[in-house]
Write an enzyme that holds these catalytic residues in place. Structure first.
Site, short mmCIF file in Angstrom:
data_model
loop_
_atom_site.label_atom_id
_atom_site.label_comp_id
_atom_site.label_asym_id
_atom_site.label_seq_id
_atom_site.Cartn_x
_atom_site.Cartn_y
_atom_site.Cartn_z
N GLY A 258 0.83 -1.19 0.00
CA GLY A 258 0.00 0.00 0.00
C GLY A 258 0.87 1.25 0.00
N CYS A 259 0.26 2.38 -0.37
CA CYS A 259 1.03 3.61 -0.46
C CYS A 259 1.54 4.04 0.92
CB CYS A 259 0.17 4.71 -1.08
SG CYS A 259 -1.46 4.92 -0.31
N TYR A 260 0.66 3.99 1.92
CA TYR A 260 1.09 4.39 3.27
C TYR A 260 2.16 3.44 3.82
CZ TYR A 260 -3.01 7.56 3.50
OH TYR A 260 -3.93 8.54 3.28
N THR B 81 4.35 1.69 2.22
CA THR B 81 5.63 1.87 1.53
C THR B 81 6.45 2.96 2.21
OG1 THR B 81 4.74 1.12 -0.59
CG2 THR B 81 6.71 2.48 -0.67
#
Lengths: 348, 348, 348, 348
Positions: free
Chosen positions: B162-164, B166
């Site tokens: 997920g973006c968060y 990462t």
């Protein structure tokens, strides 16, 4: 200016009536929310009822403790409920709903201030083209407050102007009336509007990521407000709106040709004659106004630059589309209709 | 780090394979669009096919001349079409769709890079709680590129982070592994994300006027990315995301306690050991990074401030949620899987 | 809370004094402009004089017709002029200027409401560290209105709180006083502020293009507001501010540990006990507030999420940094000092 | 189009020269930074030297590892250093600096690509009025790439067009040349520009809080780009620029009158004849382009709406002011001058 039928005027109305029960139908849209917030603090409002026509909208308005009730989907029932609850009813509804409700409300004795386009266009063919969902109607007063006060005082049904026409007409009408515009010249109106002008519905067009960092043009040669401007100015208008990445406000850059020999002093005189003493029109001269100057106010600020040698004139007109372009001009009209101080409950 | 099952590894794969036919399923979402734009310019991509799962999305991607085809709503049909069209399939779909498609694709011989959360969580109970629309699955490699290269080279199914997570994991894992964090201390991750993180659907939450001038907190104690962070860090995490009025980018402010005596040099050493020579992780030290530094790149920039006296550490980690947080990390994984130069087609 | 010296209290002052001549020194900064705009519409203000200390600032305030006069650069002259012009003087000046002016004004018989940090810190060593440009001063009342009313009524010199501490203290003090916080636990305050918080000077940091699309962290472990929070809370605070791309408003995400067994009802009780009936503090419970809710108001809205199992609490506190965080809290203090209705001239 | 003197042409230059050492003077402004970032990744650039003329600017460019050196304040010294370092020198300097440096550079054997307005205006009186800080100069080629390729190939000094003229001329010249415009009709160009167009200096006008939520008009009847447009179009132009709250990009709404009988097909033909096969001009027809379509690219997108009955035409032209309007058009000119593929190092 066109003449509105006499049926919109009720001369017997006591102009000193200083208080009113009011209702807002369509309280969950952006203009409706502003209306509720303004009327909730208005000194002459003795009661406020708010109704929503959509099912999905939130049920509260920021800054108002009251509950927003569902509006009866049947026009007859809705009109009866509204007329029972209020002396003056503000309609912030889609055109078809306003067209269905307003005559019934007037028949029930309410005074109606409509923010939609349903009653703005007088010529039946023009209205049928741009607002096919409405019906011909007599008697609405076109509520550009500064220019229609006499008719507004006794009006039973007020058609508040569109946001774009308000900025355009306040800027151009004084020049046209003073005979300063060149005969047969073009009027080009290039408008920049905040995204609230596109309404509260969530669409691809109003998604934050589509608007951020963007300017987009729409409605070229087919925006309904063009018809409204042309009706009032009785001249052809080239009108192009653009969405710019801000919340609220409109800036219009208006390109005109003046008669040979017209001077800056002539322009000042014309605007001064029209607006001296007006609390809600700022005549700014060479200091061109910008949107931040008028945000959250009921003011329209107007500035200009003249190239006398070539007789070209650029006028810049600014307002808050949700206030002077919608909700607060409606309240200003309410103040006139009720014989109140025109600034009651409004911010200049 | 948890151990992924061996079935995700295909040691016999020729690592030198320098070119591939690729497909993107879900090409009309924000991450999908970025994927298509990146892959269309990728030097090792010999053919690119794009599919959309929604009916309303636009049928073109800015910067790509190709047509986006409808994806067969039946998983079996979709998998067959994708596997026929491509050696490597990128899935930018909702979790349920990925969960249905990916195993069939692998069975059909395709390698799959999934951008959803369907295959990120290893523990069955945790997965069932946060992603009930998915099924238990073995063999996915968690695609945090800098930290999983060996496994990625031969992976058949990659679960991109997920973006968060990462941004969080790249910042915290080196410190945890170097033993610099105080035992049992809290990890607080306060994230600020651009609105594209909320996806392309038009909702009240993504309406420009709701986001403009606003910061809003959501998902406190119940965001699915918390589970992903806790799985990888094997520590409890307090994670709170906020939407801020910008288009793309995430900045995370991470609050940690270090062991007594840890110095700034220790931190520099730990980050240096982890990332020296890495093209896509910027170790910024005391010059705290900001979102503009990393927008449109595949980079994650990490800076920090230590209060040695109190053993408090604040780490700031930034990336572009649509690039390093989604599409370009997926391409980075593709590069690793294909044995290509890891920077191929990517901007540092 | 610390005890302020008795010299700040003038018990003989007639509390019913319902009108005042006021002056604003520093009327061209963002907070100063807001002050002038609020006071110009305030029902108890009989005269308003505005002064600017900079030479470059514009000479008019939007929404106020008066002229902004230059302030005498000599403190003695400036104090004499201000004290002659006003019963109550608002100082929206840099710390050094406030430190020089305020004692002279009090000596001249004026009551002073200072918006700078000059008089907020009580401990001499702490003050000397964070505000070396100021001098030790007794007698200032710390103007966090909701929590200092008794002292404010008779104050001669009020030190209005910083914008960040206002949001933090209103959120944390009720919990600390109710004994709900775990002993010795960390307080982490992650703040997101609009750019007006960086002041009106044009710098690279406030350039539109540096802020647009960006989030940037600053002042980690060395922001002066940390000292102010720690003084009032008498606990260590980890405070990190961030600039986010909006005009006005602060949202603070506050990470706390509560005592084992504390329930959501305990939190509601504590906040209810502190703020029931308060017009300017909104207790929102689980509906986390956001900046748009409070923009342009004097309100601080507070919501929270508790994870009872782990005793972790996240509190979200929002206000408009130029209003409740500066100008309108100053007016609220003025209302208390004058014995007026506390909401006079303010928007809730 | 005006004729440039033959001294700008160096026919003996080897057109196949596929590599060059380049320098950028003025590397810390917005256009200069973009130049450095583009040239650093350009396949034909063998060495890149960057110089700054200001003292306060930052010393690094995002995305480039090199150091920015100070430029000798003496023109002779600066020219010598630049000519020694580079075969082609890009000047992103104020007009006076470019006017002083460029002739010396050409004399020293360098080829010069100037981004300022110093060499754009041919007529001495017009130049002296709008650029009094410059001197008359022969031999510059006006670098509107798509329309000056032949002259550009051998140019020694290129005057890159202004950002506003680039968008305007690419949109209007094909129509004028095809004879579609009505004789003697007005050309009105209403431009909306992102704030980077106002440059990197921190001023009240570029402060985030002045731009956020705002649109502001400037330079009416006295913007220097008007002279440039009128020179190239050989017709009077009414040009009004506006700043809108975004970072980068220009959208121009252009109001024209066409000859009676002109059809939409005529417009398509004219634009097609001008731009078929052009990689950097998008002919969009009725799908009006918007800024997001062209941000970060070297493309100018052009769409239009014709009201055939009234012979009114609205053309919308969009580009990224820092790319096609400045840095990337300069690189495009470099490609032409060097005989390279015109798209080398550029994004369409």
């Amino acid at each position: 200016m066109h003449t509105h039928a006499a049926t919109g005027v009720v001369a017997e109305l006591p102009l000193s009536a200083a208080a009113a029960r009011v209702a807002v139908a369509g309280a969950t849209g952006y203009a409706g929310q502003e209306l509720v917030a303004l009327l909730a603090r208005h000194p002459a409002v003795t009661s406020l009822a708010a109704y929503r026509s959509d099912r999905s909208g939130s049920r509260r308005v920021p800054g108002w403790a009251g509950e927003i009730q569902p509006l009866d989907p049947q026009p007859a029932g809705a009109a009866a409920a509204l007329a029972a609850a209020a002396d003056v009813v503000f309609l912030a509804l889609p055109e078809a709903a306003s067209a269905a409700l307003a005559p019934a409300l007037v028949a029930d004795g309410a005074r109606v201030i409509d923010l939609s386009g349903a009653f703005r266009i007088v010529d039946p063919a023009t209205r049928a083209r741009w607002y096919p969902e409405t019906r011909d109607a007599d008697g609405a007063v076109y509520g550009l407050t500064e220019r229609r006060r006499v008719e507004l005082r006794a009006a039973r049904l007020v058609a508040c102007p569109g946001c774009y026409p308000t900025a355009a007409l306040l800027a151009v009408e004084p020049l046209a009336e003073a005979g300063l515009l060149a005969d047969g010249s073009d009027i080009v109106i290039d408008a920049k509007s905040g995204i609230s002008g596109a309404g509260r519905s969530a669409t691809e067009r109003t998604h934050f990521c589509e608007c951020h960092g963007n300017v987009s043009t729409y409605g070229v040669f087919n925006h309904r407000h063009t018809a409204e401007m042309e009706q009032e100015l009785r001249r052809p208008v080239t009108f192009v709106p653009q969405l710019v990445p801000l919340d609220r406000g409109i800036l219009e850059t208006i390109y005109l040709r003046v008669r040979r020999g017209v001077t800056d002093a002539d322009l000042s005189s014309a605007f001064g004659a029209a607006y001296d003493g007006e609390p809600f029109v700022g005549v700014c001269g060479a200091v061109l106004p910008s949107i931040r100057d008028v945000a959250f106010t009921n003011r329209c600020d107007i500035g200009w630059a003249l190239d006398a040698a070539s007789a070209r004139l650029v006028v810049v007109s600014c307002l808050d589309n949700l206030r002077k372009g919608a909700a607060s001009q409606a309240v200003q009209n309410f103040n006139v209709m009720m014989g109140l101080d025109e600034t009651a409950g409004l911010l200049a």
